[in-house]
Design a protein around this motif. Structure first.
Motif, PDB file in Angstrom:
ATOM      1  N   HIS A   5      -7.930  18.430   2.388  1.00 14.40           N
ATOM      2  CA  HIS A   5      -8.074  16.973   2.248  1.00 14.40           C
ATOM      3  C   HIS A   5      -7.461  16.299   3.472  1.00 14.40           C
TER       4      HIS A   5
ATOM      5  N   LEU B  95      -3.038   8.432   9.966  1.00 15.32           N
ATOM      6  CA  LEU B  95      -3.053   9.885   9.770  1.00 15.32           C
ATOM      7  C   LEU B  95      -3.729  10.577  10.945  1.00 15.32           C
TER       8      LEU B  95
ATOM      9  N   ARG C 188       0.835  -1.201   0.000  1.00 15.94           N
ATOM     10  CA  ARG C 188       0.000   0.000   0.000  1.00 15.94           C
ATOM     11  C   ARG C 188       0.870   1.251   0.000  1.00 15.94           C
TER      12      ARG C 188
ATOM     13  N   PRO D 202       0.218  19.013   3.043  1.00 16.83           N
ATOM     14  CA  PRO D 202      -0.666  18.594   4.128  1.00 16.83           C
ATOM     15  C   PRO D 202      -2.130  19.031   3.946  1.00 16.83           C
TER      16      PRO D 202
ATOM     17  N   GLY E 120      -5.876  13.084   3.241  1.00 20.90           N
ATOM     18  CA  GLY E 120      -5.011  11.975   2.864  1.00 20.90           C
ATOM     19  C   GLY E 120      -5.549  11.194   1.675  1.00 20.90           C
ATOM     20  N   ILE E 121      -4.690  10.342   1.132  1.00 17.50           N
ATOM     21  CA  ILE E 121      -5.064   9.564  -0.046  1.00 17.50           C
ATOM     22  C   ILE E 121      -5.489   8.162   0.404  1.00 17.50           C
ATOM     23  N   ILE E 122      -6.617   7.723  -0.117  1.00 20.06           N
ATOM     24  CA  ILE E 122      -7.075   6.369   0.231  1.00 20.06           C
ATOM     25  C   ILE E 122      -6.600   5.392  -0.832  1.00 20.06           C
TER      26      ILE E 122
ATOM     27  N   LEU F  83       3.040  12.792   4.541  1.00 19.54           N
ATOM     28  CA  LEU F  83       2.278  14.047   4.557  1.00 19.54           C
ATOM     29  C   LEU F  83       2.101  14.542   5.989  1.00 19.54           C
ATOM     30  N   SER F  84       1.741  13.608   6.881  1.00 22.24           N
ATOM     31  CA  SER F  84       1.497  14.000   8.270  1.00 22.24           C
ATOM     32  C   SER F  84       2.791  14.414   8.966  1.00 22.24           C
TER      33      SER F  84
ATOM     34  N   GLU G 144       0.100   4.158  -0.869  1.00 22.05           N
ATOM     35  CA  GLU G 144      -0.641   5.354  -0.433  1.00 22.05           C
ATOM     36  C   GLU G 144      -0.390   5.637   1.043  1.00 22.05           C
ATOM     37  N   LYS G 145      -0.200   4.555   1.785  1.00 16.89           N
ATOM     38  CA  LYS G 145       0.041   4.676   3.218  1.00 16.89           C
ATOM     39  C   LYS G 145       1.323   5.474   3.478  1.00 16.89           C
TER      40      LYS G 145
ATOM     41  N   GLY H 257      -5.894   3.074   6.016  1.00 18.68           N
ATOM     42  CA  GLY H 257      -4.964   4.082   5.477  1.00 18.68           C
ATOM     43  C   GLY H 257      -5.041   5.370   6.267  1.00 18.68           C
TER      44      GLY H 257
ATOM     45  N   LEU I 294       2.614   7.633   1.510  1.00 19.43           N
ATOM     46  CA  LEU I 294       2.374   9.041   1.138  1.00 19.43           C
ATOM     47  C   LEU I 294       1.673   9.777   2.280  1.00 19.43           C
ATOM     48  N   ASN I 295       0.621   9.138   2.849  1.00 16.47           N
ATOM     49  CA  ASN I 295      -0.130   9.793   3.919  1.00 16.47           C
ATOM     50  C   ASN I 295       0.725  10.035   5.150  1.00 16.47           C
ATOM     51  N   MET I 296       1.569   9.059   5.487  1.00 11.04           N
ATOM     52  CA  MET I 296       2.428   9.218   6.663  1.00 11.04           C
ATOM     53  C   MET I 296       3.460  10.322   6.430  1.00 11.04           C
TER      54      MET I 296
END
Lengths: 406, 119
Positions: free
Chosen positions: B69, B12, A20, B103, B71-73, A29-30, A22-23, B8, A25-27
Motif C-alpha cells: 500500500h 509520502l 487530517r 510501511p 498510505g492512508i487517504i 509511516l514514511s 491520516e496525514k 495526503g 499516520l502517513n508521515m
C-alpha cells in the motif's frame, strides 16, 4: 513475544487531534514509526506507538498542525517511579530469589535405600568420600563417577544409583545375593534340634535312627560312613586276597529327610489387677527453631497444659556452615490412669494369647502344629498369672555336617 | 475531494505526485508497466513483486491483509481509503480498525461490507 518486547520498551496510547490525522499516520509511516491499534473515536484517531517513537510522532503532528494527547502509558520505562519507591522491596525479593537459587544448588539431605546387610553408615561414608554429603555443592561431583566408586569400594553391592531430586540425594543400592555353599564332600545328616523321630527317608547313606527314637541336638541321623555288606552274589575271596579283606569304609554325602516331633515353648503372663496408662486423645504441639546459639519457640497448637502427659520430639536437622540448624516439634499427649481387673479366666485367655503369638513369631507360620498344650505355672496367690504354652510340631530336623577325614 | 486526498499522498511520495499529474509521466508509466508485465510473464515471477501491485487477503468478513500500500487517504469507522501504486482501494464496513500499520503492509479488522478498486 511481541507483547513482551512492547512491555519492555513501553507502549503509549495516544489520540491524534486535528484536521487530517491520516496525514500524521502517513508521515509517521514514511519515517519508519511503527503504529498499531488505530481506531476512530469521535472523529479523532486513537493509536498505539512505542515510547521511543513518541517524540518523533509529536514532531510530525506539530508539522501538520495536529495535536498528540497521551491517553495512557504502559511498560517498563513507566515503572521507574514504582521501582524508586519500592527499591528495598525489589532488592529484597531479588536477593531472596538469588539465595533460593544458590542454596538449592547444594545437597541438604542424603538418603540410603535398598540396603539390608551393608550398613547405612558405610554407604554414607563412601558417598561422602566421593563428594556426596550434607552441604556438598551439586556441581562438585559427577553422578556416574560416585555410582561407580560406591560399587568399586563396597564389594557386596551389585547395583548403585544416585538420584538427585532438588536438595535431596537418594542412594539406592541392590546387594549381591550369593548362592549358599553346598557341601560336596562326604557328610552326615545330624539333628539340629532335640526331638522324637517320626519318619526317616534315606536317599544316600545309612539310617542311624528309627521311629520313636529320642534324639538330641548333634546326634547323627543318617551316617555318611558305613561298611559295605558282603554281596552274596559276589564270588568269595580267595586265601591270596587276604590283604584285600581289610575292607575300607565307604564315605558318601548322606542325604535324606528325617522328620521328628519337636516342642516349642512360649511364655505369656497377665496381671489380675492392672493399672493401665492410656492416652486420652488430646494433644499439644509446640514447634521450636534450634540454632547453635538459641532455642526459640515458633508457635504452639492446643492450649491445654496437661498434668500427666507423654512427650515425643521430632527433630529435623540441617548442617550448615554456621552450625546445626534444627526444627523441633514437641508433641505432648495427655495420659490417664485406669485400673483394670481381670477374672482368672480372662487373664488365662490373655496370657495364652500372648504366649501363642510369641510362639508364632518363632515358628513363622512355616510348620504344621500337631498339638498345643497350656500349663499355668504361677501360684494361685500371685497377682500375676503366668502361662507356658507348648506346641508339638513335626519338622525336618536334619542338617548336613561334613565328615572330618583324618 | 480527490485533490484533498492527493495532498495526503503528497508528503509520502513527492515524485509520484508529479508522475500521476502529468500526461507525459502517465504515458511513461504505462510503457514501463507493459515492459515489466511482459518480463514478469516471461520469467514467471509474481506480479505483486515486479509491478508493485497490491495483494489483498481477506479472512472471513472481519480481517483484511493488504500488502504494497502507499498510505492512508481517508479513515473513518465506516470507510477506509488506501492509496495504491495505481488508483486506490476503498473498503466499506462497520467499526473498521487498522490493527497493524507498517510501511508495506497493514491489517484491517472490523465488519467488511465491500472492497472496491478505484482509479
Amino acid at each position: 513475544m511481541d507483547k513482551f518486547f512492547d512491555q519492555v520498551s513501553g507502549v503509549v496510547k495516544v489520540n491524534i487531534k486535528g484536521k487530517r490525522p491520516e496525514k500524521v499516520l502517513n508521515m509517521a509511516l514514511s519515517r519508519g514509526i511503527y503504529i498499531w491499534g488505530i481506531k476512530n473515536v469521535n472523529n479523532n484517531i486513537e493509536c498505539r506507538v512505542r515510547s521511543s517513537s513518541i517524540e518523533a510522532l509529536k514532531n510530525i503532528a506539530d508539522e501538520v498542525d495536529n495535536e498528540i494527547i497521551t491517553i495512557s502509558a504502559k511498560g517498563l520505562p513507566f515503572w521507574k517511579g514504582i521501582i524508586k519507591r519500592r527499591l528495598g522491596f525489589i532488592t529484597g525479593s531479588l536477593i531472596f530469589i538469588l539465595a533460593l537459587y544458590f542454596l538449592s544448588s547444594f545437597i541438604w539431605f542424603v538418603n540410603v535405600s535398598g540396603n539390608e546387610n551393608v550398613k547405612r553408615e558405610q554407604l554414607l561414608l563412601t558417598a561422602a568420600k566421593y563428594g556426596v554429603y550434607q552441604g556438598a555443592a551439586k556441581w562438585s561431583f559427577s553422578k556416574t563417577e560416585v555410582e561407580e566408586a560406591i560399587l568399586r569400594d563396597i564389594d557386596n553391592l551389585t547395583y548403585a544409583k544416585l538420584d538427585i531430586r532438588g536438595v535431596k540425594a537418594n542412594i539406592e543400592v541392590v546387594e549381591k545375593v550369593l548362592p549358599k555353599s553346598e557341601i560336596t564332600g562326604p557328610s552326615h545328616v545330624v539333628a539340629t534340634k532335640d526331638g522324637v523321630i517320626e519318619d526317616v527317608l534315606v536317599l544316600a547313606g545309612k539310617a542311624n535312627v528309627e521311629k520313636d527314637q529320642v534324639v538330641q541336638k548333634g546326634d547323627i541321623l543318617i551316617s555318611g560312613v558305613f561298611l559295605l555288606e558282603e554281596n552274596p552274589l559276589f564270588s568269595p575271596l580267595t586265601a591270596d586276597d587276604e590283604e584285600l579283606k581289610i575292607i575300607e569304609p565307604t564315605l558318601v554325602r548322606a542325604r535324606g529327610i528325617v522328620k521328628a516331633k519337636v516342642w516349642y515353648y512360649g511364655y505369656g503372663e497377665c496381671q489380675l489387677e492392672k493399672t493401665e496408662i492410656k492416652r486420652t486423645g488430646s494433644k499439644q504441639t509446640e514447634v521450636f527453631l534450634i540454632t547453635p546459639k538459641a532455642k526459640s519457640k515458633l508457635f504452639r497448637i492446643g492450649k491445654k497444659d496437661f498434668t500427666f502427659a507423654d512427650e515425643e520430639e521430632i527433630l529435623r536437622e540441617i548442617v550448615t556452615p554456621f552450625g546445626k540448624i534444627a526444627l523441633a516439634r514437641t508433641v505432648r499427649f495427655e495420659k490417664m490412669q485406669n485400673v483394670k481387673k481381670h477374672s482368672e479366666k480372662e487373664a488365662l485367655d490373655i496370657a495364652r494369647d500372648k504366649a501363642i503369638s510369641s510362639l508364632n513369631k518363632k515358628l513363622k507360620d512355616k510348620l504344621k502344629v500337631n498339638t498345643t498344650n497350656t500349663e499355668v505355672i504361677s501360684a494361685p496367690s500371685e497377682l500375676i498369672l503366668r502361662v507356658k504354652v507348648s506346641m508339638e510340631v513335626i519338622e525336618d530336623i536334619g542338617e548336613a555336617q561334613p565328615i572330618n577325614i583324618e | 475531494m480527490y485533490g484533498e486526498a492527493l495532498s495526503g499522498i503528497y508528503c509520502l511520495e513527492e515524485s509520484c505526485f508529479y508522475n500521476i499529474c502529468s500526461d507525459r509521466g502517465r504515458r511513461m508509466d504505462k510503457k514501463r508497466e507493459s515492459i515489466s508485465k511482459a518480463v514478469a510473464d516471461f520469467l514467471e515471477i509474481p506480479k505483486d513483486i515486479v509491478l508493485d501491485l497490491p495483494k489483498v487477503t481477506i479472512v472471513g468478513q472481519n480481517e483484511l491483509y493488504l500488502d504494497n500500500h502507499k498510505g492512508i487517504i481517508e479513515y473513518s469507522l465506516n470507510r477506509l481509503r488506501i492509496n495504491l501504486s495505481r488508483g486506490f482501494l476503498e473498503i466499506e464496513g462497520r467499526g473498521l480498525e487498522i490493527s497493524i500499520l507498517m510501511p508495506d503492509e497493514m491489517k484491517i479488522i472490523g465488519e467488511i461490507r465491500s472492497v472496491k478498486f478505484l482509479d
